[in-house]
Write an enzyme that holds these catalytic residues in place. Structure first.
Site, PDB file in Angstrom:
ATOM      1  N   ARG A   1       0.845  -1.195   0.000  1.00 28.44           N
ATOM      2  CA  ARG A   1       0.000   0.000   0.000  1.00 28.44           C
ATOM      3  C   ARG A   1       0.876   1.239   0.000  1.00 28.44           C
ATOM      4  O   ARG A   1       1.854   1.316   0.739  1.00 28.44           O
ATOM      5  CB  ARG A   1      -0.930   0.017   1.207  1.00 28.44           C
ATOM      6  CG  ARG A   1      -2.002  -1.065   1.149  1.00 28.44           C
ATOM      7  CD  ARG A   1      -2.962  -1.000   2.295  1.00 28.44           C
ATOM      8  NE  ARG A   1      -3.877  -2.133   2.265  1.00 28.44           N
ATOM      9  CZ  ARG A   1      -4.726  -2.434   3.250  1.00 28.44           C
ATOM     10  NH1 ARG A   1      -4.757  -1.699   4.348  1.00 28.44           N
ATOM     11  NH2 ARG A   1      -5.522  -3.484   3.152  1.00 28.44           N
TER      12      ARG A   1
ATOM     13  N   ARG B   1       2.641   1.076  10.393  1.00 30.98           N
ATOM     14  CA  ARG B   1       2.057   1.418   9.091  1.00 30.98           C
ATOM     15  C   ARG B   1       3.168   1.380   8.036  1.00 30.98           C
ATOM     16  O   ARG B   1       3.997   2.281   7.966  1.00 30.98           O
ATOM     17  CB  ARG B   1       1.415   2.812   9.152  1.00 30.98           C
ATOM     18  CG  ARG B   1       0.532   3.141   7.950  1.00 30.98           C
ATOM     19  CD  ARG B   1      -0.048   4.526   8.076  1.00 30.98           C
ATOM     20  NE  ARG B   1      -0.948   4.618   9.192  1.00 30.98           N
ATOM     21  CZ  ARG B   1      -2.254   4.314   9.162  1.00 30.98           C
ATOM     22  NH1 ARG B   1      -2.788   3.869   8.032  1.00 30.98           N
ATOM     23  NH2 ARG B   1      -3.013   4.445  10.228  1.00 30.98           N
TER      24      ARG B   1
ATOM     25  N   GLU C   1      -6.378  -0.870  15.443  1.00 31.58           N
ATOM     26  CA  GLU C   1      -6.985  -1.839  14.523  1.00 31.58           C
ATOM     27  C   GLU C   1      -6.001  -2.936  14.136  1.00 31.58           C
ATOM     28  O   GLU C   1      -4.855  -2.682  13.799  1.00 31.58           O
ATOM     29  CB  GLU C   1      -7.450  -1.125  13.257  1.00 31.58           C
ATOM     30  CG  GLU C   1      -8.068  -2.057  12.230  1.00 31.58           C
ATOM     31  CD  GLU C   1      -8.187  -1.442  10.851  1.00 31.58           C
ATOM     32  OE1 GLU C   1      -8.242  -2.204   9.871  1.00 31.58           O
ATOM     33  OE2 GLU C   1      -8.187  -0.194  10.747  1.00 31.58           O
TER      34      GLU C   1
ATOM     35  N   SER D   1     -10.214  -5.940  10.068  1.00 30.48           N
ATOM     36  CA  SER D   1     -11.433  -5.285   9.610  1.00 30.48           C
ATOM     37  C   SER D   1     -12.203  -6.304   8.783  1.00 30.48           C
ATOM     38  O   SER D   1     -11.698  -6.795   7.773  1.00 30.48           O
ATOM     39  CB  SER D   1     -11.086  -4.050   8.772  1.00 30.48           C
ATOM     40  OG  SER D   1     -12.240  -3.302   8.469  1.00 30.48           O
TER      41      SER D   1
ATOM     42  N   ARG E   1       1.057  -6.251  12.704  1.00 28.57           N
ATOM     43  CA  ARG E   1       0.407  -5.619  13.859  1.00 28.57           C
ATOM     44  C   ARG E   1       0.222  -6.621  14.993  1.00 28.57           C
ATOM     45  O   ARG E   1       0.284  -6.256  16.165  1.00 28.57           O
ATOM     46  CB  ARG E   1      -0.918  -4.998  13.436  1.00 28.57           C
ATOM     47  CG  ARG E   1      -0.725  -3.790  12.548  1.00 28.57           C
ATOM     48  CD  ARG E   1      -1.959  -2.931  12.429  1.00 28.57           C
ATOM     49  NE  ARG E   1      -1.654  -1.703  11.708  1.00 28.57           N
ATOM     50  CZ  ARG E   1      -2.434  -0.619  11.695  1.00 28.57           C
ATOM     51  NH1 ARG E   1      -3.566  -0.623  12.370  1.00 28.57           N
ATOM     52  NH2 ARG E   1      -2.071   0.448  11.022  1.00 28.57           N
TER      53      ARG E   1
END
Length: 430
Positions: free
Chosen positions: A262, A277, A349, A352, A391
């Protein structure tokens, strides 16, 4: 993608649903294009009928020796042929314009999704587990003595730039163990089919799951046109693209461990420290393909699969239902699972899980054939992280840190570490 027929039937309801997502009314413009498109199709059909009648009469006029009528009819056939071609071209152009606009409109939320503008309006469903208490100030993952030898951001920056990391030694081993633990759990206990897919895909695959055309800047494209997947949702969901499968084939539940890429175009300056991130990371992704009546219950099942990983790791977490303003582009309802990170003293988070209804299926043309016969119907699709591996590694390291700088590792992953139980303060797996 939305069904223009449903928009025709209830334009006010469509606009009202979009309004909850902060999107202005769209139905009037869409229906105007649709009306022109349908008018062009109707006119083309009328012209075709007229041409067919004239074609039949040409031979008769020739047989009667009526040259004037023969020439008039022949000219009419040619005129109608040109008119039909133009009308069909107009209809095609209008259809492309309509589909282009429909492709850029987000999905409409289910009625039970809370309305809101952003993450501040998300609603907590439940919390599980108790955050650990420390008799010292807990550190973020990159500052823990046991972890420091295994995370090299400077070398990664030399190789690739910011937002990359080189993992080594015990940290790399635990990262790999977590991914294997997740995948094995989903396959052996949760009934998902282990799948290994490419990480390079064509435009059509990205269009099918909604990454294109609206979010091209969030992904990476190679010079020869392939896209690096942002998640295995893209490949797993597109397994059923352009197919009609039997109802007995459903539900299909997939799991894949892949690299993900990403650009993080919209997150400049956020989470720049550590590996929270990154541009390149790993995930174990879950995708389900179901019948329409089963998809809402499948969302709860998928959420439970992701939560079960955290339960077995002994990590505290909370599960949120996202409000209308915070949901992803293709979702009708989303459950975010947030794990407790002691170093940040907050929940972040880690998964999801979303149900998309037939939104992606329409883009992909993915349908199923009912067992009792009848017209094929669009499938429903769901996707969720089970979990984000990096994560999860952060959570394991921060929650397991000890006063002496070592890290205790969850019992659940000991078998994937050949019985090793901790990382010493020097960075050794022991």
């Amino acid at each position: 993608m939305h069904d223009i027929k449903l928009i025709r039937q209830n334009p006010a309801g469509f606009d009202a649903a979009l309004a909850t997502r902060g999107v202005s009314s769209m139905s009037e413009g869409l229906l105007a294009i649709d009306e022109k498109r349908r008018a062009a199709i109707t006119q083309a059909e009328a012209a075709l009928a007229e041409r067919n009648r004239a074609s039949k009469e040409v031979g008769a006029a020739k047989g009667r020796g009526d040259e004037a009528e023969f020439e008039r009819l022949r000219a009419l056939v040619a005129e109608k042929k040109a008119e039909i071609a133009q009308l069909e071209a107009d209809a095609k152009q209008l259809e492309e314009e309509l589909n282009g606009q429909l492709m850029g409109i987000p999905n409409v939320p289910y009625e039970d999704v809370p309305e809101g503008a952003d993450e501040a309006d998300n609603v907590e469903l439940h919390r599980r587990g108790t955050p650990p208490s420390f008799d010292f100030k807990p550190l973020e993952h990159y500052d823990i003595p046991a972890v420091k030898p295994g995370l090299d951001f400077e070398t990664a920056a030399k190789l690739s730039g910011s937002r990359f990391v080189v993992m080594s030694g015990a940290v790399a081993r635990v990262h790999r163990a977590l991914a294997q633990f997740m995948l094995d759990t989903h396959v052996e206990q949760n009934g998902l089919a282990e799948t290994n897919t490419p990480v390079l895909v064509r435009d059509e695959a990205m269009l099918g799951t909604g990454q294109l055309p609206k979010f091209a800047e969030d992904s990476y494209q190679t010079t020869n046109g392939w896209w690096l997947i942002p998640t295995a949702e893209v490949t797993l969901t597109n397994i059923v693209s352009d197919t009609i499968i039997d109802e007995s084939y459903l539900p299909r539940r997939y799991a894949a461990h892949t690299l993900c890429f990403r650009s993080e175009a919209g997150s400049a300056g956020r989470d720049t420290a550590g590996m929270l991130r990154q541009h390149q990371f790993e995930k174990v992704e879950m995708v389900s393909v179901t019948k329409p009546e089963d998809s809402r219950a499948e969302l709860d099942r998928m959420t439970a699969c992701a939560e079960g990983i955290l339960d077995r790791l002994g990590l505290a977490y909370r599960t949120m239902v996202l409000c209308t303003g915070d949901m992803g582009f293709g979702a009708r309802r989303t459950h975010d699972i947030e794990v407790w990170l002691p170093g940040q003293d907050t929940y972040r988070e880690i998964s999801s899980c979303s149900v998309c209804g037939d939104f992606q299926a329409r883009r992909m043309n993915a349908r199923f054939r009912p067992e009792g016969g009848g017209k094929p119907e669009f499938v429903h699709t769901l996707n969720g992280s089970g979990l984000a591996v990096g994560r999860c590694l952060i959570a394991v390291l921060e929650n397991g840190q000890q006063a002496d700088g070592s890290v205790l590792l969850p019992e659940a992953i000991h078998p994937w570490l050949r019985g090793k139980t901790r990382i010493s303060a020097d960075g050794d797996l022991i």
